[in-house]
Design an enzyme around this catalytic site. Structure first.
Site, PDB file in Angstrom:
ATOM      1  N   GLY A  12      61.895  36.065 103.183  1.00  0.00           N
ATOM      2  CA  GLY A  12      62.307  35.001 102.528  1.00  0.00           C
ATOM      3  C   GLY A  12      61.733  33.830 102.101  1.00  0.00           C
ATOM      4  N   SER A  13      60.403  33.887 101.726  1.00  0.00           N
ATOM      5  CA  SER A  13      59.476  32.682 101.485  1.00  0.00           C
ATOM      6  C   SER A  13      60.021  31.954 100.377  1.00  0.00           C
ATOM      7  CB  SER A  13      58.068  33.331 101.285  1.00  0.00           C
ATOM      8  OG  SER A  13      58.077  34.013 100.081  1.00  0.00           O
ATOM      9  N   ASN A  14      60.669  32.824  99.254  1.00  0.00           N
ATOM     10  CA  ASN A  14      61.305  32.166  98.163  1.00  0.00           C
ATOM     11  C   ASN A  14      62.525  30.931  98.657  1.00  0.00           C
ATOM     12  OD1 ASN A  14      59.771  32.352  95.494  1.00  0.00           O
ATOM     13  ND2 ASN A  14      60.129  34.560  96.079  1.00  0.00           N
ATOM     14  N   MET A  90      66.853  43.212  97.658  1.00  0.00           N
ATOM     15  CA  MET A  90      66.395  44.547  97.364  1.00  0.00           C
ATOM     16  C   MET A  90      67.303  45.558  96.907  1.00  0.00           C
ATOM     17  SD  MET A  90      63.295  43.644  97.495  1.00  0.00           S
ATOM     18  CE  MET A  90      62.723  45.066  96.939  1.00  0.00           C
ATOM     19  N   ARG A  91      68.583  45.081  96.540  1.00  0.00           N
ATOM     20  CA  ARG A  91      69.729  46.159  96.295  1.00  0.00           C
ATOM     21  C   ARG A  91      69.983  45.494  94.846  1.00  0.00           C
ATOM     22  NH1 ARG A  91      70.747  49.703  99.681  1.00  0.00           N
ATOM     23  NH2 ARG A  91      70.035  49.221 101.877  1.00  0.00           N
ATOM     24  N   ASN A 107      67.399  35.489  89.474  1.00  0.00           N
ATOM     25  CA  ASN A 107      66.660  36.503  90.283  1.00  0.00           C
ATOM     26  C   ASN A 107      65.269  36.126  90.139  1.00  0.00           C
ATOM     27  OD1 ASN A 107      65.873  38.874  91.953  1.00  0.00           O
ATOM     28  ND2 ASN A 107      65.263  39.855  90.041  1.00  0.00           N
ATOM     29  N   HIS A 109      61.271  37.589  89.833  1.00  0.00           N
ATOM     30  CA  HIS A 109      60.798  38.982  89.843  1.00  0.00           C
ATOM     31  C   HIS A 109      59.096  38.674  89.590  1.00  0.00           C
ATOM     32  CE1 HIS A 109      60.199  43.230  88.979  1.00  0.00           C
ATOM     33  NE2 HIS A 109      59.535  42.830  87.992  1.00  0.00           N
ATOM     34  N   GLU A 142      73.766  43.474  84.144  1.00  0.00           N
ATOM     35  CA  GLU A 142      73.777  44.742  84.794  1.00  0.00           C
ATOM     36  C   GLU A 142      72.659  45.524  84.624  1.00  0.00           C
ATOM     37  OE1 GLU A 142      77.613  46.983  83.707  1.00  0.00           O
ATOM     38  OE2 GLU A 142      78.383  45.182  82.798  1.00  0.00           O
ATOM     39  N   GLU A 174      55.923  31.755  92.162  1.00  0.00           N
ATOM     40  CA  GLU A 174      57.323  32.039  92.464  1.00  0.00           C
ATOM     41  C   GLU A 174      57.635  30.697  93.171  1.00  0.00           C
ATOM     42  OE1 GLU A 174      58.283  35.796  94.054  1.00  0.00           O
ATOM     43  OE2 GLU A 174      56.344  36.615  93.638  1.00  0.00           O
TER      44      GLU A 174
END
Length: 200
Positions: A12-14, A90-91, A107, A109, A142, A174
């Site tokens: 959870g650093s972001n 991660m899902r 998100n 990335h 999607e 990030e």
């Protein structure tokens, strides 16, 4: 003032970068919840320290993917958030969730999309031999890391880098890019025009 909920699976650093951005006044919003699929995620400790409610939707406790998706959708709706921030979640989210919150999910990335989507992006970059990598904040659709791009930040790939040293260099960017993108959303400065996200 906008309401933000964060989805995270790990350290959870972001998530912490968003918490800090709100606490400093840089992000004009309130964080109304952390939603995690991992009851052992360190992000939970970060949320507790900041007084942020935590909802655990553990994939392993459901009979199948649809039951999990239904529970996750319900948790997201219950939060009442205007924006959902995927910070190391991660899902892959199903179509029902993507459609329910279209234009309201971001998100982060660790690559310059569309290059190196999916898992182990830093390893992919090193193995490919690119000279520049970085991170991308994008809206969620999607596809796999395929939504409209909000912000990107670059870092050099140095001689002798491996995926871990590159990942650490990218992570620093990030922590700057995600709070900036969230702030722009909260200030109603993002305009989505097809694949382009224009900043007012």
């Amino acid at each position: 003032m906008k309401r933000i909920a964060v989805l995270a699976s790990g350290r959870g650093s972001n998530f912490q970068a968003v918490i800090d951005g709100i606490a400093s006044g840089y992000i004009p919003a309130v964080c109304v919840g952390l939603i995690t699929d991992n009851p052992g995620a360190y992000a939970i400790e970060r949320a507790k320290r900041a007084g942020i409610p935590v909802t655990v939707v553990d994939f392993r406790s459901f009979a199948g993917k649809q039951a999990y998706e239904d529970a996750l959708l319900a948790a997201m709706q219950e939060s009442g958030a205007n924006l959902f921030v995927l910070a190391g979640y991660m899902r892959i989210l199903g179509a029902g969730i993507v459609h329910a919150f279209s234009g309201r999910m971001m998100n982060i990335h660790p690559a310059l999309l569309p290059a190196f989507s999916g898992l182990h992006a830093q390893r992919q970059a090193v193995e490919y031999g690119v000279k520049v990598s970085g991170c991308t904040v994008h809206l969620v659709d999607e596809g796999m890391d395929s939504g409209p791009i909000v912000l990107q930040r670059c870092v050099p790939v140095l001689e002798g880098d491996d995926e871990h040293t590159l990942a650490e260099r990218i992570l620093g960017e990030e922590h700057r890019a995600l709070p900036e993108a969230v702030r722009l959303f909260c200030e109603d400065r993002l305009l989505v025009d097809g694949r382009r996200v224009r900043i007012r």
